[in-house]
Write a protein that holds these residues in place. Structure first.
Motif, PDB file in Angstrom:
ATOM      1  N   UNK A  22       0.834  -1.200   0.000  1.00  0.00           N
ATOM      2  CA  UNK A  22       0.000   0.000   0.000  1.00  0.00           C
ATOM      3  C   UNK A  22       0.871   1.252   0.000  1.00  0.00           C
ATOM      4  N   UNK A  23       0.493   2.313  -0.732  1.00  0.00           N
ATOM      5  CA  UNK A  23      -0.690   2.385  -1.585  1.00  0.00           C
ATOM      6  C   UNK A  23      -0.529   1.569  -2.879  1.00  0.00           C
ATOM      7  N   UNK A  25      -1.438   2.298  -5.779  1.00  0.00           N
ATOM      8  CA  UNK A  25      -0.997   3.129  -6.904  1.00  0.00           C
ATOM      9  C   UNK A  25       0.528   3.272  -6.943  1.00  0.00           C
ATOM     10  N   UNK A  26       1.196   2.901  -5.865  1.00  0.00           N
ATOM     11  CA  UNK A  26       2.662   2.942  -5.870  1.00  0.00           C
ATOM     12  C   UNK A  26       3.238   1.589  -6.287  1.00  0.00           C
ATOM     13  N   UNK A  27       2.622   0.511  -5.806  1.00  0.00           N
ATOM     14  CA  UNK A  27       3.241  -0.801  -5.992  1.00  0.00           C
ATOM     15  C   UNK A  27       2.696  -1.600  -7.171  1.00  0.00           C
ATOM     16  N   UNK A 100       3.086  11.185 -12.331  1.00  0.00           N
ATOM     17  CA  UNK A 100       3.366  11.184 -10.896  1.00  0.00           C
ATOM     18  C   UNK A 100       3.605   9.769 -10.393  1.00  0.00           C
ATOM     19  N   UNK A 103       6.903   8.415 -11.787  1.00  0.00           N
ATOM     20  CA  UNK A 103       8.097   8.934 -11.107  1.00  0.00           C
ATOM     21  C   UNK A 103       8.285   8.218  -9.767  1.00  0.00           C
ATOM     22  N   UNK A 104       7.212   8.198  -8.967  1.00  0.00           N
ATOM     23  CA  UNK A 104       7.326   7.638  -7.608  1.00  0.00           C
ATOM     24  C   UNK A 104       7.552   6.128  -7.614  1.00  0.00           C
ATOM     25  N   UNK A 108      10.808   4.154  -5.955  1.00  0.00           N
ATOM     26  CA  UNK A 108      10.779   3.010  -5.030  1.00  0.00           C
ATOM     27  C   UNK A 108      11.521   1.819  -5.629  1.00  0.00           C
TER      28      UNK A 108
ATOM     29  N   UNK B  81       5.859  16.721  -9.375  1.00  0.00           N
ATOM     30  CA  UNK B  81       4.501  16.177  -9.212  1.00  0.00           C
ATOM     31  C   UNK B  81       3.516  17.259  -8.808  1.00  0.00           C
ATOM     32  N   UNK B 141       5.827   6.274  -0.183  1.00  0.00           N
ATOM     33  CA  UNK B 141       4.444   5.878   0.100  1.00  0.00           C
ATOM     34  C   UNK B 141       3.643   7.087   0.600  1.00  0.00           C
ATOM     35  N   UNK B 143       4.174  10.258   0.028  1.00  0.00           N
ATOM     36  CA  UNK B 143       3.931  11.180  -1.077  1.00  0.00           C
ATOM     37  C   UNK B 143       2.802  10.657  -1.977  1.00  0.00           C
ATOM     38  N   UNK B 144       2.799   9.337  -2.212  1.00  0.00           N
ATOM     39  CA  UNK B 144       1.744   8.784  -3.069  1.00  0.00           C
ATOM     40  C   UNK B 144       0.380   8.896  -2.388  1.00  0.00           C
ATOM     41  N   UNK B 145       0.320   8.627  -1.076  1.00  0.00           N
ATOM     42  CA  UNK B 145      -0.950   8.834  -0.351  1.00  0.00           C
ATOM     43  C   UNK B 145      -1.390  10.286  -0.478  1.00  0.00           C
ATOM     44  N   UNK B 147      -0.755  12.434  -2.812  1.00  0.00           N
ATOM     45  CA  UNK B 147      -1.285  12.662  -4.154  1.00  0.00           C
ATOM     46  C   UNK B 147      -2.672  12.019  -4.292  1.00  0.00           C
ATOM     47  N   UNK B 148      -2.806  10.793  -3.778  1.00  0.00           N
ATOM     48  CA  UNK B 148      -4.104  10.116  -3.862  1.00  0.00           C
ATOM     49  C   UNK B 148      -5.196  10.918  -3.160  1.00  0.00           C
TER      50      UNK B 148
END
Lengths: 323, 323
Positions: A22-23, A25-27, A100, A103-104, A108, B81, B141, B143-145, B147-148
């Protein structure tokens, strides 16, 4: 030993690899790009480099995967920069999600690549990560040169060769060096293997340039002439520009850097200049030179010849040569 | 010992740090963002964490810089971003150069951050890099949260606190833990310091949320009410939304997520709801709770109280408290 013995180890280990949850959208983008496939040539080189010196490949697997995760990180970020819509026939991460996320997720992946090295013997960890970091920075340098060349008027052949060395070849060299170091080889042997891999990488990239112009559309997989249409400063174009007489220069200038009205006519015209200047033969000669240099480095690694067979096989396969 | 003793060491080391030379388009942006300044709070925490246990800070400096380079890498990529035009009053890297340059320079900064850790004692390297990598992934993670959350309808206060913990607090915690581990502290002491830093980080971020609404424009440095105008889901807004009665909910819904016609009126209206619900006091209470938790962790670190003074001083300074 059959190459599939090594490939199967990589495939099995990749299938078990976890990147995070989680999230999503990252993994999920990481799982997505890692599942797109590819030849897995980098971890294969690491295993083959180690196998020259040891039969115990288990401790080599995770660092080998680290090279593949790193490679896919570079693809992910390069695709954003190149605004590429497709990767291996599937939507790129920035297209399927957004920039976005791309990039992220890439960031990771670089972290996960480092993590995959952390189980190596404590006394080898710093030297291995120093070499990995140096290589990683060089790959970024190569990509930046490549981007710079798109807008620079003058690029020399030497600059071009240095760019492909950084962008593509040094990582292949590192993968072999890594395998050797982890298997306890001497630094001398590891260095010869690194140079073997770098030379093969240069030959491979030049062959890619060559196939774009002279390849068989059916087997090449990309549109033949794509580099010419897009004015890409390849070894072939730079060689032709350097050696062209006044008439040939004028002909090239009519097509390169100009709006494209008839792509096929452009490819035909530029290729005609290449043909007049024997650019194909010159490229093949340089590829062969790198290939021979590579083999000389392999010869100097002091292990029984039959141990080297799988590695020689991969090199031949990469360059689609018979010997 | 005066804080400037530690700050001066960091400033001097940063001035000597080299990131690379060519291509200039890759390395000049790194020098640029590193020269923009900032409080250098992360390397300072690492030195202070180490100084609890040792006077020999020389071996701690390079890893301490690693945390600062990592932090600036996250700023560089976050600014792309967030499409931020300015960073510390100067053009961001993607504005001054372009996104490609900003992505690649950031990538190399992450590599350089890892390199700055490679001189630590061999037996500590793997555990230190494991914790650094875990922290780095958590920051991504977070940063992605973040953005989400921008596009998600429902965000709970718990989710928000977890986001700021990942995005901001865990790195501060790691910096202290790193200093302690490198100075030979017990893992128990290192863990208390990590929790001290994380709690301070949470308090600091909440205080930032608070100052946006209730801060003094002259000292805050940003436009007061900016979070409200941009519908940012801060602790204050989420608390208000969670506790609002029907009338207050309707009032918030009139302004949040709607086109802004009169920014000042929007800030006034939303702040009026905050005032009715005592959101300011609630936020101050939570900040104070984190601050007290932080101090309890510091108390449990078994070193003489005077050794802790500089660290306590930084925490007070960060939160602009008197005690």
């Amino acid at each position: 030993m059959d190459l599939s013995y090594f490939s199967n180890k990589i495939t099995a280990a990749l299938a078990q690899q976890r990147y995070g949850e989680a999230p999503e959208t990252l993994y999920e983008p990481i799982r997505y790009i890692m599942a797109l496939g590819g030849k897995r040539i980098r971890p294969l080189l690491t295993l083959l480099g180690a196998h020259l010196f040891t039969d115990d490949l288990d401790p080599i697997i995770k660092p080998a995967l680290g090279t593949e995760v790193f490679h896919n990180f570079t693809l992910l970020h390069d695709d954003i920069m190149d605004q590429a819509p497709l990767r291996r026939g599937q939507p790129t991460v920035h297209e399927k999600w957004n920039s976005t996320v791309a990039i992220l997720s890439g960031d990771v992946m670089l972290v996960r690549a480092y993590e995959l090295f952390l189980d190596v013997q404590p006394e080898l960890l710093a030297p291995v990560l120093r070499r990995f970091s140096q290589t990683a920075a060089e790959v970024c340098e190569g990509q930046q040169w490549d981007m710079n060349f798109e807008t620079e008027g003058q690029v020399t052949i030497e600059q071009y060769l240095d760019m492909i060395r950084l962008k593509t070849a040094v990582l292949l060299g590192f993968c072999l060096e890594l395998g050797a170091l982890l298997a306890g080889a001497s630094t001398e042997a590891a260095d010869h293997l690194r140079q073997f891999g770098t030379d093969i990488g240069l030959a491979f990239q030049l062959r890619d340039d060559l196939l774009d112009v002279y390849g068989d559309a059916a087997t090449f997989g990309k549109r033949v002439g794509g580099d010419i249409v897009s004015d890409k400063k390849t070894f072939l174009l730079l060689t032709a520009q350097a050696q062209a007489n006044a008439q040939q220069s004028a002909l090239l200038a009519q097509h390169i850097g100009q709006p494209v009205t008839d792509a096929e006519a452009k490819v035909r015209a530029v290729r005609a200049v290449y043909d007049e200047l024997n650019v194909r033969t010159q490229t093949e000669t340089l590829i062969n030179q790198y290939f021979q240099d590579a083999l000389q480095h392999l010869d100097r690694v002091n292990v029984p010849a039959e141990r080297k067979e799988p590695l020689r096989g991969v090199a031949l396969q990469l360059l689609e040569r018979e010997s």
